[in-house]
Design a protein around this motif. Structure first.
Motif, mmCIF file in Angstrom:
data_model
loop_
_atom_site.group_PDB
_atom_site.id
_atom_site.type_symbol
_atom_site.label_atom_id
_atom_site.label_comp_id
_atom_site.label_asym_id
_atom_site.label_seq_id
_atom_site.Cartn_x
_atom_site.Cartn_y
_atom_site.Cartn_z
ATOM 1 N N ARG A 77 0.808 -1.220 0.000
ATOM 2 C CA ARG A 77 0.000 0.000 0.000
ATOM 3 C C ARG A 77 0.848 1.281 0.000
ATOM 4 N N ARG A 78 2.113 1.192 0.443
ATOM 5 C CA ARG A 78 2.997 2.357 0.439
ATOM 6 C C ARG A 78 3.955 2.357 -0.761
ATOM 7 N N GLU A 79 3.715 1.467 -1.691
ATOM 8 C CA GLU A 79 4.580 1.381 -2.872
ATOM 9 C C GLU A 79 4.470 2.646 -3.709
ATOM 10 N N PRO A 103 6.582 4.733 -7.324
ATOM 11 C CA PRO A 103 7.545 4.484 -8.404
ATOM 12 C C PRO A 103 8.982 4.466 -7.890
ATOM 13 N N GLN A 104 9.263 5.270 -6.871
ATOM 14 C CA GLN A 104 10.616 5.333 -6.327
ATOM 15 C C GLN A 104 10.988 4.042 -5.588
ATOM 16 N N THR A 105 10.052 3.485 -4.791
ATOM 17 C CA THR A 105 10.372 2.249 -4.072
ATOM 18 C C THR A 105 10.461 1.067 -5.036
ATOM 19 N N ILE A 106 9.646 1.071 -6.089
ATOM 20 C CA ILE A 106 9.768 0.020 -7.112
ATOM 21 C C ILE A 106 11.141 0.100 -7.757
ATOM 22 N N GLN A 107 11.570 1.313 -8.112
ATOM 23 C CA GLN A 107 12.868 1.463 -8.746
ATOM 24 C C GLN A 107 13.995 1.076 -7.802
ATOM 25 N N GLU A 108 13.821 1.367 -6.514
ATOM 26 C CA GLU A 108 14.822 0.987 -5.518
ATOM 27 C C GLU A 108 14.988 -0.534 -5.486
ATOM 28 N N MET A 147 -3.197 -1.935 -4.787
ATOM 29 C CA MET A 147 -3.499 -1.384 -3.461
ATOM 30 C C MET A 147 -2.639 -0.168 -3.154
ATOM 31 N N THR A 148 -1.861 0.292 -4.137
ATOM 32 C CA THR A 148 -0.974 1.439 -3.937
ATOM 33 C C THR A 148 -1.755 2.732 -4.151
ATOM 34 N N GLY A 149 -1.058 3.832 -3.975
ATOM 35 C CA GLY A 149 -1.657 5.122 -4.279
ATOM 36 C C GLY A 149 -1.423 5.543 -5.712
ATOM 37 N N MET A 150 -0.778 4.700 -6.502
ATOM 38 C CA MET A 150 -0.502 5.022 -7.901
ATOM 39 C C MET A 150 -1.731 4.757 -8.774
ATOM 40 N N ALA A 151 -1.788 5.459 -9.882
ATOM 41 C CA ALA A 151 -2.827 5.168 -10.869
ATOM 42 C C ALA A 151 -2.616 3.760 -11.412
ATOM 43 N N HIS A 152 -3.704 3.111 -11.824
ATOM 44 C CA HIS A 152 -3.618 1.732 -12.300
ATOM 45 C C HIS A 152 -2.616 1.587 -13.445
ATOM 46 N N GLU A 175 -0.080 3.374 -14.215
ATOM 47 C CA GLU A 175 1.298 3.566 -13.780
ATOM 48 C C GLU A 175 1.805 2.342 -13.023
ATOM 49 N N PHE A 176 0.987 1.843 -12.069
ATOM 50 C CA PHE A 176 1.439 0.710 -11.267
ATOM 51 C C PHE A 176 1.607 -0.546 -12.115
ATOM 52 N N PHE A 177 0.561 -0.902 -12.867
ATOM 53 C CA PHE A 177 0.644 -2.135 -13.649
ATOM 54 C C PHE A 177 1.676 -2.014 -14.768
ATOM 55 N N GLY A 178 1.861 -0.810 -15.287
ATOM 56 C CA GLY A 178 2.890 -0.630 -16.304
ATOM 57 C C GLY A 178 4.271 -0.955 -15.760
ATOM 58 N N LEU A 179 4.565 -0.453 -14.563
ATOM 59 C CA LEU A 179 5.869 -0.731 -13.951
ATOM 60 C C LEU A 179 5.989 -2.192 -13.528
ATOM 61 N N ALA A 180 4.965 -2.696 -12.836
ATOM 62 C CA ALA A 180 5.033 -4.069 -12.320
ATOM 63 C C ALA A 180 5.089 -5.083 -13.457
ATOM 64 N N ASP A 181 4.267 -4.889 -14.483
ATOM 65 C CA ASP A 181 4.279 -5.821 -15.619
ATOM 66 C C ASP A 181 5.622 -5.782 -16.338
ATOM 67 N N LYS A 182 6.179 -4.591 -16.473
ATOM 68 C CA LYS A 182 7.458 -4.447 -17.167
ATOM 69 C C LYS A 182 8.541 -5.270 -16.480
#
Length: 742
Positions: free
Chosen positions: A352-354, A356-361, A414-419, A421-428
């Motif tokens: 829930r606190r994810e 783009p920065q924590t994904i990149q980290e 469950m993040t605060g990101m737009a769908h 944005e989140f699925f684009g990063l996670a799927d990638k």
């Protein structure tokens, strides 16, 4: 009480290895110890339809109660068992337990044809429940159950206290569960833990219950109190499994086998299990190991350790309530790697606190530690977990019932990101983990050496490990069914324990056959910018043996996976003549047709082109075959189908295409295989019956449809085809139609 325990069908393809039902094994032993006559139906040992097998067992054993159970993702596997029991024997008391009930008792009572649900640990509960049902006592006096009152409303009894002395619980009834039959479902390439023995005989053990931690994504179906078995108890069971059943791999399937405050337990286990001479594995926390502990584990036979990595961001680890840091995780992984123990773990996106920065980290850390080959996936809010409650409160899960069909493959934001944005990063990055983060081994020899009636072709494989430089070898490798989805295999080195990749075994065999034909002559490989290009990325042997790598754009930069194999630059095709190269290997992902212009140009230069059709995924194979078929290029379609069948041996679509391509004999065998693999579906029966009818084999079609309608009573498609068979015969009333009418 006379009871029938039904083990759900866990496999995806008949004969594949499945999760051994340890939990139901404990329930079985507890009922027998309490003096109740209990029978077992294991749906994983017979490919017949679930409804047919359950009906036969109910009629044979005439039980007063039917018991089954599992976890929330097993909902679609459990429901048909209970539905059949309700239809065939309405008086039989249906009972279900496990995490599926404990997480959401009322919800499951609403969505399953269930009389009683067992909440939490079931051993003491089922013994008391059986006695109450036997005597007619009220179920309100049995702690730890949910049942229906006289109006049919679900009612919970008092909660059952956790079993304090888990040593006192009878060990699973391995004889009734037919452990030897379970061993037969195992093959060398069914997963990393099976890579270590020629004839794997792995059995799971439970050494503790629950977990002292409260990670937000976890649910503890056996309660919140962490309890450990004594090493005496664990060794008694281990010794029985080794001496009586011949087990050679013990997989301790605890949520957490040992803690940082109780390292002595792990040390004692290592000291004592060594005498059994078996391999073993388990799950540990990163903060509970050090190099001395790991050395003892390795010396005692440990070859596999699973860690909860989850994220490389300490902010996310705190949010997940992991109570560990990425620094501790990194130390544990490095020490385990150096100890030559296979390690596994996941990076999971979506807390829930994810951000783009924590994904990149996490991605940056993961890519800099690619030698561990950690998997990347989504976090899943399983019923009963803190994240599940959060998702309900925030509306991410709009309704509890809405989630039931998604239990087996949850993909929620469950993040605060737009769908997007989140699925684009996670799927990638999830795709990147299996397309780009690859550690290929150099294959030195591969050979098809035999055939297993269930597992299919068996292979000998010899390799050079990219981690340790060792030369691991296997003699009975199967092409696993799960490679249907991926264009490569992940294996573990028998010498250093670390993971590496190979191409699917049929592709490795095709490359070896090409190299054998070339017999040392210089050759080039044509490199193309393709989505996957697994042969160039994975086949170290092919790329190192090549004299040059040809590109249609020779001035472009060479990708790292080629530079690592000694190819610092591309070569123009016209330059090959001056290098005395006359042969070019051409790896293809989508068939020959897209590459025809290149093939013609290379041929015009006097070069011999050797296509290597290497489908990266089954969907690519099907698209290529269908395209060739649709364009009436039947010879090419048949060749592609032959290649694809070796790489993806289990495919209903390919069976269907065999008929369209005129291969009636292969199609008939394919349909027969289909009815064996998926007997609860009508597609195989319908296709095979239509094939018989087209060939004038009307009596065979009638017999097949008769059998199908017994297995699938009331199926309108089967009954309709049976009527067509009647019309074709011109007289009489075939038994299949009678069965359909009934």
């Amino acid at each position: 009480m006379r009871s029938l325990i039904v083990i759900p069908r866990f496999y995806n393809v008949f004969g594949a290895n499945y999760d051994f039902p340890v939990g139901l094994g404990y329930i079985l032993a507890s009922l027998k110890t309490a003096g109740h006559e209990t029978f077992v139906l294991n749906l994983n040992q017979d490919p017949a339809p679930v409804a047919e097998l359950v009906e036969q067992a109910l009629l044979e054993y005439r039980p007063a109660a039917l018991l089954t159970g599992g976890l929330s993702p097993h909902f679609p596997r459990i429901k048909p068992i209970l539905e059949t029991a309700r239809r065939i024997s309405p008086s039989v008391t249906t009972i279900c337990g496990g995490g599926i009930i404990t997480a959401e008792p009322e919800l499951m009572m609403e969505h399953l044809p269930l009389d009683v649900g067992v909440i939490g640990e079931g051993e003491a509960t089922v013994a008391e429940l059986a006695a109450a049902l036997d005597s007619g006592s009220p179920l309100s006096g049995v702690d730890g159950v949910i049942y229906r009152d006289d109006s049919g409303k679900p009612v919970r009894s008092a909660a059952r206290a956790a079993i304090k002395d888990i040593d006192a619980i009878p060990m699973p009834d391995y004889a009734s569960l037919d452990l030897p039959a379970y061993f037969k479902s195992q093959a060398q390439n069914d997963g990393l833990i099976f890579n270590y023995t020629e004839q794997p005989r792995m059995v799971p053990l439970v050494g503790s219950r629950s977990c002292p931690y409260k990670c937000t994504f976890c649910f503890h179906p056996l309660g919140h109190k962490y309890r450990q078995r004594s090493i005496d108890s664990l060794m008694a069971e281990s010794t029985l499994l080794v001496e009586q059943y011949g087990a050679n791999f013990l997989m301790i399937q605890d949520e957490l086998f040992s803690t940082r405050t109780n390292k002595e337990r792990l040390v004692e286990f290592c000291d004592r299990v060594r005498s059994l001479g078996v391999k073993w594995g388990t799950s540990l926390r990163a903060d509970s190991v050090d190099r001395d502990i790991l050395a003892m584990c390795k010396a005692s036979g440990c070859v596999f350790l699973s860690y909860g990595v989850e994220s490389a961001s300490n902010e996310i680890l705190r949010s997940l309530k992991k109570k560990t840091t990425i620094e501790e995780i990194e130390n544990a992984l490095e020490a385990t790697y150096d100890s030559k123990i296979c390690l596994v773990g996941n990076i999971i996106f979506g807390d829930r606190r994810e951000t783009p920065q924590t994904i990149q980290e996490s991605v940056d850390w993961w890519l800099s530690h690619r030698k561990y080959l950690l998997r990347v996936s989504y976090i899943a809010p399983y019923p009963g977990s803190e994240l599940y409650r959060h998702a309900l409160q925030t509306g991410v899960i709009p309704d509890k019932a809405w989630l039931i069909p998604q239990y087996h493959s949850m993909r929620l934001n469950m993040t605060g990101m737009a769908h997007d944005e989140f699925f684009g990063l996670a799927d990638k990055w999830a795709a990147h983990s299996y397309r780009e983060v690859l550690i290929p081994a150099e294959i030195t020899h591969v050979e098809e050496t035999g055939n297993d009636p269930v597992k299919g072709p068996l292979h000998t494989l010899e390799a050079v490990c990219p981690h340790c430089g060792g030369h691991p070898a296997w003699t009975r490798l199967n092409q696993p069914w799960f490679s249907i989805s991926f264009g490569h295999l992940t294996m573990a080195c028998r010498e250093c324990g670390q993971k590496f990749h190979t191409l699917p075994l049929p592709q490795e065999l095709a490359i070896q056959q090409l190299l054998d034909r070339l017999d040392g002559k210089p050759f080039a490989v044509l490199h193309q910018e393709q989505e996957f290009n697994f042969p160039a990325k994975i086949s170290t042997r092919l790329m190192r043996a090549a004299t040059a790598v040809v590109s249609e754009t020779p001035d472009t930069q060479v990708p790292p996976y080629l530079a690592e194999r000694g190819h610092g630059r591309f070569t123009a095709a016209e330059a090959l003549a001056g290098m005395d190269v006359r042969d070019v290997a051409l790896p293809l992902e989508n068939g020959v047709e897209p590459a025809l212009p290149v093939i013609r140009r290379l041929s015009s230069l006097g070069l011999r082109v050797h296509p290597l059709i290497c489908f990266p995924e089954s969907r690519h194979a099907m698209a290529t075959i269908k395209k060739a078929y649709g364009e009436a290029r039947l010879a090419q379609a048949r060749r592609y189908l032959a290649v694809a069948r070796k790489q993806f041996p289990i495919s209903e679509e390919m069976d269907l295409l065999s008929v369209r391509l005129g291969d009636a004999a292969r199609a008939e065998q394919g349909y027969r295989d289909m009815t064996a693999r998926w007997p609860e579906y009508d597609a195989g029966y319908l296709a095979l019956a239509r094939l018989f009818m087209a060939q004038g084999r009307l009596e065979e079609a009638d017999r097949l449809l008769r059998l199908a309608l017994v297995r699938l009573p009331g199926n309108q498609a089967l009954a309709g085809l049976a009527r067509e068979t009647l019309a074709a015969q011109g007289a009489g009333r075939p038994a299949a139609v009678q069965a359909g009418a009934a």
